[in-house]
Scaffold this motif. Structure first.
Motif, mmCIF file in Angstrom:
data_model
loop_
_atom_site.group_PDB
_atom_site.id
_atom_site.type_symbol
_atom_site.label_atom_id
_atom_site.label_comp_id
_atom_site.label_asym_id
_atom_site.label_seq_id
_atom_site.Cartn_x
_atom_site.Cartn_y
_atom_site.Cartn_z
ATOM 1 N N ARG A 57 46.282 46.454 43.454
ATOM 2 C CA ARG A 57 45.023 46.261 42.739
ATOM 3 C C ARG A 57 44.203 45.222 43.486
ATOM 4 O O ARG A 57 44.559 44.045 43.546
ATOM 5 C CB ARG A 57 45.261 45.781 41.306
ATOM 6 C CG ARG A 57 46.292 46.539 40.516
ATOM 7 C CD ARG A 57 45.924 47.980 40.276
ATOM 8 N NE ARG A 57 44.684 48.121 39.531
ATOM 9 C CZ ARG A 57 44.293 49.273 39.005
ATOM 10 N NH1 ARG A 57 45.049 50.356 39.164
ATOM 11 N NH2 ARG A 57 43.161 49.343 38.340
ATOM 12 N N SER A 58 43.097 45.639 44.069
ATOM 13 C CA SER A 58 42.240 44.721 44.818
ATOM 14 C C SER A 58 41.084 44.182 43.988
ATOM 15 O O SER A 58 40.291 43.375 44.486
ATOM 16 C CB SER A 58 41.677 45.440 46.050
ATOM 17 O OG SER A 58 40.902 46.572 45.657
ATOM 18 N N GLU A 59 40.981 44.598 42.738
ATOM 19 C CA GLU A 59 39.854 44.176 41.914
ATOM 20 C C GLU A 59 39.833 42.673 41.659
ATOM 21 O O GLU A 59 38.787 42.099 41.349
ATOM 22 C CB GLU A 59 39.874 44.904 40.561
ATOM 23 C CG GLU A 59 39.639 46.407 40.649
ATOM 24 C CD GLU A 59 40.935 47.175 40.850
ATOM 25 O OE1 GLU A 59 41.945 46.533 41.205
ATOM 26 O OE2 GLU A 59 40.941 48.396 40.648
ATOM 27 N N ILE A 60 40.982 42.027 41.789
ATOM 28 C CA ILE A 60 41.052 40.602 41.440
ATOM 29 C C ILE A 60 40.603 39.701 42.573
ATOM 30 O O ILE A 60 40.589 38.470 42.410
ATOM 31 C CB ILE A 60 42.500 40.223 41.068
ATOM 32 C CG1 ILE A 60 43.399 40.307 42.305
ATOM 33 C CG2 ILE A 60 43.026 41.053 39.945
ATOM 34 C CD1 ILE A 60 44.649 39.490 42.210
ATOM 35 N N MET A 61 40.241 40.236 43.710
ATOM 36 C CA MET A 61 40.041 39.407 44.893
ATOM 37 C C MET A 61 39.017 38.303 44.677
ATOM 38 O O MET A 61 39.286 37.119 44.941
ATOM 39 C CB MET A 61 39.629 40.274 46.086
ATOM 40 C CG MET A 61 39.515 39.489 47.392
ATOM 41 S SD MET A 61 39.177 40.552 48.807
ATOM 42 C CE MET A 61 40.663 41.563 48.842
ATOM 43 N N LEU A 62 37.836 38.632 44.200
ATOM 44 C CA LEU A 62 36.780 37.624 44.049
ATOM 45 C C LEU A 62 37.140 36.546 43.029
ATOM 46 O O LEU A 62 37.102 35.350 43.351
ATOM 47 C CB LEU A 62 35.455 38.297 43.690
ATOM 48 C CG LEU A 62 34.249 37.364 43.556
ATOM 49 C CD1 LEU A 62 33.991 36.633 44.869
ATOM 50 C CD2 LEU A 62 33.012 38.143 43.113
ATOM 51 N N VAL A 115 47.039 37.938 49.229
ATOM 52 C CA VAL A 115 47.431 39.221 49.817
ATOM 53 C C VAL A 115 48.710 39.746 49.177
ATOM 54 O O VAL A 115 48.850 40.954 48.943
ATOM 55 C CB VAL A 115 47.599 39.076 51.343
ATOM 56 C CG1 VAL A 115 48.211 40.335 51.941
ATOM 57 C CG2 VAL A 115 46.250 38.792 51.996
ATOM 58 N N ALA A 116 49.644 38.862 48.876
ATOM 59 C CA ALA A 116 50.916 39.290 48.281
ATOM 60 C C ALA A 116 50.694 40.001 46.956
ATOM 61 O O ALA A 116 51.276 41.064 46.695
ATOM 62 C CB ALA A 116 51.840 38.094 48.091
ATOM 63 N N ILE A 117 49.849 39.421 46.107
ATOM 64 C CA ILE A 117 49.606 40.029 44.803
ATOM 65 C C ILE A 117 48.892 41.365 44.948
ATOM 66 O O ILE A 117 49.204 42.341 44.248
ATOM 67 C CB ILE A 117 48.798 39.066 43.914
ATOM 68 C CG1 ILE A 117 49.644 37.838 43.593
ATOM 69 C CG2 ILE A 117 48.373 39.749 42.630
ATOM 70 C CD1 ILE A 117 50.964 38.162 42.914
ATOM 71 N N ILE A 118 47.931 41.436 45.838
ATOM 72 C CA ILE A 118 47.212 42.692 46.039
ATOM 73 C C ILE A 118 48.159 43.778 46.531
ATOM 74 O O ILE A 118 48.117 44.932 46.080
ATOM 75 C CB ILE A 118 46.044 42.491 47.027
ATOM 76 C CG1 ILE A 118 44.970 41.605 46.390
ATOM 77 C CG2 ILE A 118 45.437 43.832 47.437
ATOM 78 C CD1 ILE A 118 43.837 41.238 47.319
ATOM 79 N N GLU A 119 49.056 43.415 47.452
ATOM 80 C CA GLU A 119 49.991 44.414 47.988
ATOM 81 C C GLU A 119 51.047 44.805 46.966
ATOM 82 O O GLU A 119 51.456 45.969 46.908
ATOM 83 C CB GLU A 119 50.660 43.867 49.253
ATOM 84 C CG GLU A 119 49.742 43.818 50.462
ATOM 85 C CD GLU A 119 50.482 43.460 51.730
ATOM 86 O OE1 GLU A 119 50.309 44.151 52.743
ATOM 87 O OE2 GLU A 119 51.254 42.475 51.703
#
Length: 573
Positions: free
Chosen positions: A389-394, A381-385
């Motif tokens: 960029r939410s593309e890396i989630m999977l 969550v920290a990196i996304i926030e």
């Protein structure tokens, strides 16, 4: 009646904690903003306003900054007592477990000043460690002023931590998860609402006072079609993260062995090593975020990437391990990001480098933090926030899951903070029984008592037959409280069937009962404890008694607490 009162008290407590949590968000954000501006003053004067631009400094300046910082740190530490020198995340966890969240204010002031000095000097540390300590102390201070029970103290400490981390990085959800997953080491619903409010308020305050903090610049992140090559690269990357995270921990573990050396020797060593390395490899100074941003946007470093990666791991591990008062999360972001860039350059993923490099850099940042601190949700969550960029989630979840699993199962390595506590001979978590006693209030085992005057009428005694209260309380002439069982009082009253009794008193036309002379009352103390079962058990053991009265100020009524019931509740939990 008692259940209704308990429910009302719980709702009022939640409301009060939420309000105080919002206030802590403001306080924590203000503290972090002050730290931000303090460490940016030299950057405004020497580095065009960018606190990470150590590459712009001359070789003499790069050498001087760490030397001066550690010299000032030694001078400050010299005038402090050993207890006041204790700072950081490990200290916060230890105080939560063993001192009911009571954090000395002086230590937080020391943390603020020393962290600012080290960050200005370009030492290889992060600012989240100071943020956690300062935020936690704000929560502890407010709880002491309000004289809150232990469970509420923990909640406000969590609020302060979440607020400080959120303000420092402008990551509200990661701040909440960090407080629960990394510091408190558990998720508890009773914490959530106040902690969320603190985190949101702190983030809004930080944005209002500082504007948007774009720590990293990632403009080319897209999610490619996942082919076998990409999956293979993610699997290989997970193994790389395991090696880096284990190495990072082992370096610190080795450094802890030198903790008995005088602080001046340890700090001077770090200053000299950082200064020398900074002259030749300026990318290793400070957090190094600018170097990572340069790489992911197509630039290149003067120093070979792999060399910067190895130096950063070693220097950060030794610096933190030898007691430099700073955090580790920022450096782990950089280490993981650099590793991601290196893997993207090494492995043929089937996608173009301008897509693979930022993608694997983001994955590495989250995975390295997750593996080092066993905090997968917080890291993701920290990196996304931070990067939006939410593309890396999977793919990030894949690398995080594999790396954390290998480290926990094969290397038996827990969070570095937990390992540090174990190295010091301390427990990272309190026992289940202590947690139960701390989380439950005295009201959960107390029983109501009926307080009567010394002289009462016949009707009052008769009414006792229909009451459900088991104990009668009476105030003695000397002000002490005494109790007797209701059945014992009724049995004594039945002696009237055998004739007049000496405890009958005539007052005018009325005949009253003298309760003190009617039966034997047991004098018991009134305890000034309205806290948890843990505090009540401690009080019982210190005073060597088995019963005590507590007063409920809201309804001006006494309740009885028995040590036997406390043990029974503990055994039957």
């Amino acid at each position: 009646m008692k259940d209704l009162l308990s429910s009302s008290r719980s709702e009022n407590t939640l409301l009060s904690l939420s309000i105080m949590g919002g206030g802590l968000g403001v306080i924590s954000a203000f503290a972090m903003v002050c730290l931000f501006w303090v460490i940016h003053v030299p950057a405004l004067l020497l580095m065009d306003g960018d606190v990470e631009r150590f590459e712009q400094l001359t070789a003499v300046e790069r050498f001087s900054f760490p030397i001066l910082a550690t010299f000032v740190l030694i001078i400050i530490t010299y005038f402090l007592s050993p207890h006041s020198q204790k700072v950081g995340v490990t200290f916060v966890i230890e105080r939560l477990n063993n001192h009911q969240g009571n954090l000395p204010t002086l230590n937080a002031i020391v943390q603020f000043i020393t962290a600012a000095v080290c960050l200005i000097g370009g030492l290889s540390i992060g600012k989240e460690g100071p943020a956690v300590h300062i935020g936690a102390t704000c929560g502890s201070f407010l709880a002491r002023i309000a004289k809150l029970p232990v469970i509420s103290v923990e909640t406000l400490v969590a609020c302060g931590i979440a607020g400080a981390v959120s303000a420092a990085f402008q990551t509200p959800l990661a701040g909440v998860l960090f407080a629960l997953e990394v510091i408190l080491l558990e998720y508890r619903l009773s914490y959530i609402l106040p902690v969320i409010l603190s985190s949101v308020v702190a983030t809004l305050m930080s944005k209002w006072l500082l504007g948007d903090l774009d720590v990293f610049s990632f403009t080319n992140v897209v999610l490619p079609n996942f082919s076998f090559d990409v999956y293979f690269a993610c699997g290989l990357f997970a193994l790389v993260i395991v090696i880096l995270a284990v190495s990072f921990f082992r370096i610190q573990q080795l450094s802890w062995s030198f903790g008995k050396l005088h602080f001046s020797i340890r700090f001077a060593f770090i200053g000299v090593v950082t200064a020398v390395l900074g002259v030749f490899f300026p990318e290793i100074l400070g957090a190094g975020y600018d170097s990572l941003s340069l790489l992911v946007n197509g630039g290149s470093l003067v120093t070979p990437l792999l060399l910067v990666l190895f130096i950063k791991i070693a220097l950060t591990g030794v610096s933190v391990g030898l007691g430099i008062p700073g955090g580790m999360i920022g450096p782990t972001f950089l280490i993981g990001g650099l590793a991601g860039v290196q893997v993207a350059l090494w492995v043929d993923t089937g996608i173009s480098p301008d897509v693979a490099i930022p993608l694997f850099a983001l994955i590495g940042m989250s995975a390295m933090m997750a593996a080092s601190f066993q905090a997968p949700l917080t890291a993701l969550v920290a990196i996304i926030e931070m990067t939006h960029r939410s593309e890396i989630m999977l793919p990030a979840m894949l690398v995080i899951g594999v790396s954390c699993l290998i480290i926990r199962t094969f290397f038996k390595q827990q969070s570095i903070f937990v390992e540090r506590l174990h190295f010091m001979g301390l427990e990272s978590q309190i026992s289940a029984s202590t947690r139960f006693l701390r989380q439950n209030s005295i009201n959960s085992i107390s029983v109501p008592v009926l307080q009567l005057d010394r002289y009462v009428g016949f009707e009052r005694i008769q009414d006792l037959r229909s009451t459900v209260v088991d104990y009668i309380a009476l105030e003695q002439a000397d002000g002490q409280m005494s109790i007797v069982r209701r059945n014992q009082l009724l049995n004594a009253f039945e002696l009237l069937d055998k004739g007049a009794q000496p405890w009958l008193i005539e007052q005018g036309d009325d005949i009253l009962v003298d309760l003190i002379n009617m039966t034997a009352f047991k004098v018991i103390p009134i305890v000034d404890v309205s806290d948890s079962l843990e505090a009540m058990l401690k009080w019982f053991n210190e005073h060597h008694v088995d019963q005590a009265l507590i007063q409920l100020p809201a309804i001006n009524q006494y309740e009885l607490v028995e040590k036997s019931k406390l043990y029974h509740s503990l055994l039957s939990r």
